[in-house]
Design a protein around this motif. Structure first.
Motif, PDB file in Angstrom:
ATOM      1  N   ALA A 256       0.835  -1.199   0.000  1.00 17.16           N
ATOM      2  CA  ALA A 256       0.000   0.000   0.000  1.00 17.16           C
ATOM      3  C   ALA A 256       0.872   1.252   0.000  1.00 17.16           C
ATOM      4  CB  ALA A 256      -0.923  -0.007   1.221  1.00 17.16           C
ATOM      5  N   ALA A 257       1.972   1.217   0.747  1.00 11.08           N
ATOM      6  CA  ALA A 257       2.872   2.366   0.783  1.00 11.08           C
ATOM      7  C   ALA A 257       3.553   2.573  -0.569  1.00 11.08           C
ATOM      8  CB  ALA A 257       3.924   2.172   1.873  1.00 11.08           C
ATOM      9  N   LEU A 258       3.897   1.484  -1.261  1.00 15.45           N
ATOM     10  CA  LEU A 258       4.470   1.597  -2.598  1.00 15.45           C
ATOM     11  C   LEU A 258       3.503   2.291  -3.557  1.00 15.45           C
ATOM     12  CD1 LEU A 258       6.194  -1.874  -3.079  1.00 15.45           C
ATOM     13  CD2 LEU A 258       7.329   0.342  -3.200  1.00 15.45           C
ATOM     14  N   LEU A 259       2.244   1.877  -3.519  1.00 17.61           N
ATOM     15  CA  LEU A 259       1.258   2.512  -4.403  1.00 17.61           C
ATOM     16  C   LEU A 259       1.084   3.985  -4.077  1.00 17.61           C
ATOM     17  CD1 LEU A 259      -1.536  -0.210  -4.679  1.00 17.61           C
ATOM     18  CD2 LEU A 259       0.275   0.336  -6.322  1.00 17.61           C
ATOM     19  N   ALA A 260       1.084   4.319  -2.791  1.00 23.42           N
ATOM     20  CA  ALA A 260       0.948   5.729  -2.398  1.00 23.42           C
ATOM     21  C   ALA A 260       2.129   6.545  -2.902  1.00 23.42           C
ATOM     22  CB  ALA A 260       0.833   5.838  -0.877  1.00 23.42           C
ATOM     23  N   ALA A 261       3.352   5.966  -2.836  1.00 20.86           N
ATOM     24  CA  ALA A 261       4.551   6.695  -3.276  1.00 20.86           C
ATOM     25  C   ALA A 261       4.591   6.866  -4.782  1.00 20.86           C
ATOM     26  CB  ALA A 261       5.805   5.956  -2.806  1.00 20.86           C
ATOM     27  N   LEU A 262       3.960   5.955  -5.517  1.00 22.84           N
ATOM     28  CA  LEU A 262       4.077   5.959  -6.976  1.00 22.84           C
ATOM     29  C   LEU A 262       3.067   6.879  -7.657  1.00 22.84           C
ATOM     30  CD1 LEU A 262       4.946   2.220  -7.663  1.00 22.84           C
ATOM     31  CD2 LEU A 262       6.400   4.237  -7.982  1.00 22.84           C
ATOM     32  N   ALA A 263       2.700   7.964  -6.985  1.00 23.18           N
ATOM     33  CA  ALA A 263       1.948   9.025  -7.657  1.00 23.18           C
ATOM     34  C   ALA A 263       2.837   9.719  -8.683  1.00 23.18           C
ATOM     35  CB  ALA A 263       1.444  10.040  -6.632  1.00 23.18           C
ATOM     36  N   GLY A 293      -2.100  -5.563 -12.116  1.00 23.43           N
ATOM     37  CA  GLY A 293      -2.479  -4.405 -12.933  1.00 23.43           C
ATOM     38  C   GLY A 293      -2.466  -3.088 -12.168  1.00 23.43           C
ATOM     39  N   LEU A 294      -1.701  -3.022 -11.069  1.00 21.71           N
ATOM     40  CA  LEU A 294      -1.691  -1.820 -10.241  1.00 21.71           C
ATOM     41  C   LEU A 294      -0.447  -0.962 -10.450  1.00 21.71           C
ATOM     42  CD1 LEU A 294      -3.031  -3.366  -6.903  1.00 21.71           C
ATOM     43  CD2 LEU A 294      -4.315  -2.148  -8.685  1.00 21.71           C
ATOM     44  N   ARG A 302      19.384   0.788 -18.394  1.00 19.92           N
ATOM     45  CA  ARG A 302      19.441  -0.003 -17.172  1.00 19.92           C
ATOM     46  C   ARG A 302      18.501   0.508 -16.089  1.00 19.92           C
ATOM     47  NH1 ARG A 302      25.945  -1.126 -16.209  1.00 19.92           N
ATOM     48  NH2 ARG A 302      26.341  -2.214 -18.182  1.00 19.92           N
ATOM     49  N   THR A 303      17.826   1.599 -16.377  1.00 21.40           N
ATOM     50  CA  THR A 303      16.949   2.213 -15.372  1.00 21.40           C
ATOM     51  C   THR A 303      15.497   1.825 -15.628  1.00 21.40           C
ATOM     52  OG1 THR A 303      18.428   4.096 -15.150  1.00 21.40           O
ATOM     53  CG2 THR A 303      16.180   4.384 -14.335  1.00 21.40           C
ATOM     54  N   ALA A 304      14.795   1.458 -14.565  1.00 21.01           N
ATOM     55  CA  ALA A 304      13.367   1.141 -14.656  1.00 21.01           C
ATOM     56  C   ALA A 304      12.592   2.165 -13.838  1.00 21.01           C
ATOM     57  CB  ALA A 304      13.098  -0.255 -14.130  1.00 21.01           C
ATOM     58  N   LEU A 305      11.594   2.772 -14.473  1.00 18.36           N
ATOM     59  CA  LEU A 305      10.726   3.732 -13.789  1.00 18.36           C
ATOM     60  C   LEU A 305       9.362   3.098 -13.557  1.00 18.36           C
ATOM     61  CD1 LEU A 305      11.476   7.118 -15.589  1.00 18.36           C
ATOM     62  CD2 LEU A 305      12.010   6.529 -13.232  1.00 18.36           C
ATOM     63  N   HIS A 306       8.848   3.245 -12.356  1.00 20.18           N
ATOM     64  CA  HIS A 306       7.571   2.635 -11.982  1.00 20.18           C
ATOM     65  C   HIS A 306       6.543   3.725 -11.695  1.00 20.18           C
ATOM     66  CE1 HIS A 306      10.152  -0.859 -11.458  1.00 20.18           C
ATOM     67  NE2 HIS A 306      10.880  -0.154 -10.594  1.00 20.18           N
ATOM     68  N   LEU A 307       5.294   3.442 -12.025  1.00 19.78           N
ATOM     69  CA  LEU A 307       4.195   4.380 -11.796  1.00 19.78           C
ATOM     70  C   LEU A 307       2.936   3.572 -11.530  1.00 19.78           C
ATOM     71  CD1 LEU A 307       3.410   7.459 -11.900  1.00 19.78           C
ATOM     72  CD2 LEU A 307       2.706   7.035 -14.274  1.00 19.78           C
ATOM     73  N   ARG A 308       2.114   4.034 -10.597  1.00 23.58           N
ATOM     74  CA  ARG A 308       0.871   3.312 -10.354  1.00 23.58           C
ATOM     75  C   ARG A 308      -0.082   3.536 -11.521  1.00 23.58           C
ATOM     76  NH1 ARG A 308      -0.861   7.210  -5.351  1.00 23.58           N
ATOM     77  NH2 ARG A 308      -2.008   8.793  -6.523  1.00 23.58           N
ATOM     78  N   THR A 309      -0.904   2.572 -11.774  1.00 24.11           N
ATOM     79  CA  THR A 309      -1.855   2.647 -12.881  1.00 24.11           C
ATOM     80  C   THR A 309      -3.120   3.404 -12.461  1.00 24.11           C
ATOM     81  OG1 THR A 309      -2.910   0.572 -12.240  1.00 24.11           O
ATOM     82  CG2 THR A 309      -1.021   0.444 -13.763  1.00 24.11           C
ATOM     83  N   GLU A 310      -3.968   3.645 -13.422  1.00 24.18           N
ATOM     84  CA  GLU A 310      -5.243   4.319 -13.128  1.00 24.18           C
ATOM     85  C   GLU A 310      -6.089   3.482 -12.172  1.00 24.18           C
ATOM     86  OE1 GLU A 310      -9.064   6.271 -15.532  1.00 24.18           O
ATOM     87  OE2 GLU A 310      -7.382   5.373 -16.628  1.00 24.18           O
ATOM     88  N   ARG A 311      -6.025   2.165 -12.343  1.00 26.29           N
ATOM     89  CA  ARG A 311      -6.773   1.295 -11.425  1.00 26.29           C
ATOM     90  C   ARG A 311      -6.304   1.504  -9.975  1.00 26.29           C
ATOM     91  NH1 ARG A 311      -6.633  -5.056 -12.578  1.00 26.29           N
ATOM     92  NH2 ARG A 311      -7.885  -4.327 -14.349  1.00 26.29           N
TER      93      ARG A 311
END
Length: 319
Positions: A256-263, A293-294, A302-311
């Motif tokens: 849950a904290a990961l999803l909150a940070a990935l705004a 799907g989140l 070599r860099t990966a960027l992560h972002l939460r989805t609309e869901r």
């Protein structure tokens, strides 16, 4: 008592920032031992104080922390974001004469009657490591995010307005006056204590648990240091929003904290720093969230960027 920190041109050029997990651990213990703290920390204190009850080295910690604290508890970090282990190594390496002088001042005995460093420092380092794991590590991700955000804000001020503008906004008790920094004390306001920064410079340390006060090391071995209250501490211990709290029950606190940070798009390393967990643990959680799907991930070299989805945004109530 006011403290004057005198600068040379060389020391002004060596003003830098650092974050200290050891310093925050010591200051947190000071609050829990009932000798400091502010109402803003009460939510944390209620949860943390029961955890401290079983600590076997409480008499040693109380003797060194409950009153005026020795400077060897606050070694100046050698890098911007040191690990707790690196800071404990600095503590264990405290020079004998300095240790005896500082310990004697706290204990009210002559320096030559203070114990051998080898009889105290290993026990002290072990106790502080234990207390860090119990009290600070579970919250370090959020704390570090607040402290790093404060450093970033101050860095912009330094770039835009220089050293004078930086010191002008640090704290109401701090003033830059003709080549020296004056930290005004609330007790004995007309007394003055002088610290010479020499050629070693000054390290500025944003603090959670020293909030809302300023702390100055009056006995620096090398660089002078000031702990000042970080911006955003008032929000640190607020409970999770209902949506995130509900997700924590289903997904677990870390996911849950990961999803909150990935705004905003973040790397694995940045997420690990914010949450205070290892990059491999972040990768494992992200894999599960991507499978649901989140989270989406985009790779650039070599860099990966992560972002939460609309869901995920809808689940958090941010959609």
């Amino acid at each position: 008592m006011a403290v004057e920190i005198r600068f040379t041109a060389a020391s002004v050029a060596k003003v830098r920032f650092a974050v200290s997990p050891l310093g925050e651990t010591v200051l947190a213990l000071r609050i829990l031992l009932g000798t400091g703290g502010h109402v803003v920390h009460r939510p944390w204190v209620r949860k943390a104080r029961p955890l401290l009850a079983g600590e076997c080295e409480l008499p040693l910690l109380r003797a060194l922390i409950a009153g005026p604290m020795p400077s060897f508890l606050f070694p100046v970090p050698q890098e911007r974001l040191p690990s707790m282990a690196a800071e404990l190594e600095l503590l264990r390496a405290t020079e004998e004469a300095f240790f005896r002088r500082e310990y004697g001042a706290v204990a009210g005995v002559p320096a030559d009657e203070a114990p051998e460093p080898a009889a105290v420092l290993p026990r002290l380092a072990q106790a502080l490591h234990r207390c860090h794991d119990l009290l600070i590590a579970p919250q370090w991700g959020r704390m570090r995010a607040v402290l790093e955000a404060d450093v970033a804000r101050r860095a912009l001020t330094l770039v835009d307005g220089g050293v004078q503008a930086l010191f002008a906004e640090l704290h109401r008790d701090i003033a830059w006056d003709g080549g020296q920094l004056v930290v005004h004390g609330r007790r004995a306001p007309h007394a003055v204590y002088t610290v010479d920064a020499g050629g070693h410079g000054l390290v500025l340390l944003p603090s959670v648990f020293n909030w809302p006060n300023v702390g100055v090391d009056k006995s620096p071995v090398a660089a002078a240091s000031i702990r000042y209250p970080a911006v955003g501490v008032g929000l640190l211990w607020e409970p999770l929003p209902p949506e995130q709290a509900g997700l924590s029950t289903v997904l677990g606190h870390t996911r849950a904290a990961l999803l909150a940070a990935l705004a905003e798009p973040l790397t694995t390393a940045a997420l690990a720093g914010r949450l205070g967990i290892t990059p491999s643990a972040v990768s494992q959680h992200l894999g599960a969230l991507r499978g649901a799907g989140l989270v989406s991930t985009q790779r650039k070299g070599r860099t990966a960027l992560h972002l939460r989805t609309e869901r995920a945004a809808h689940l958090l109530g941010a959609g």
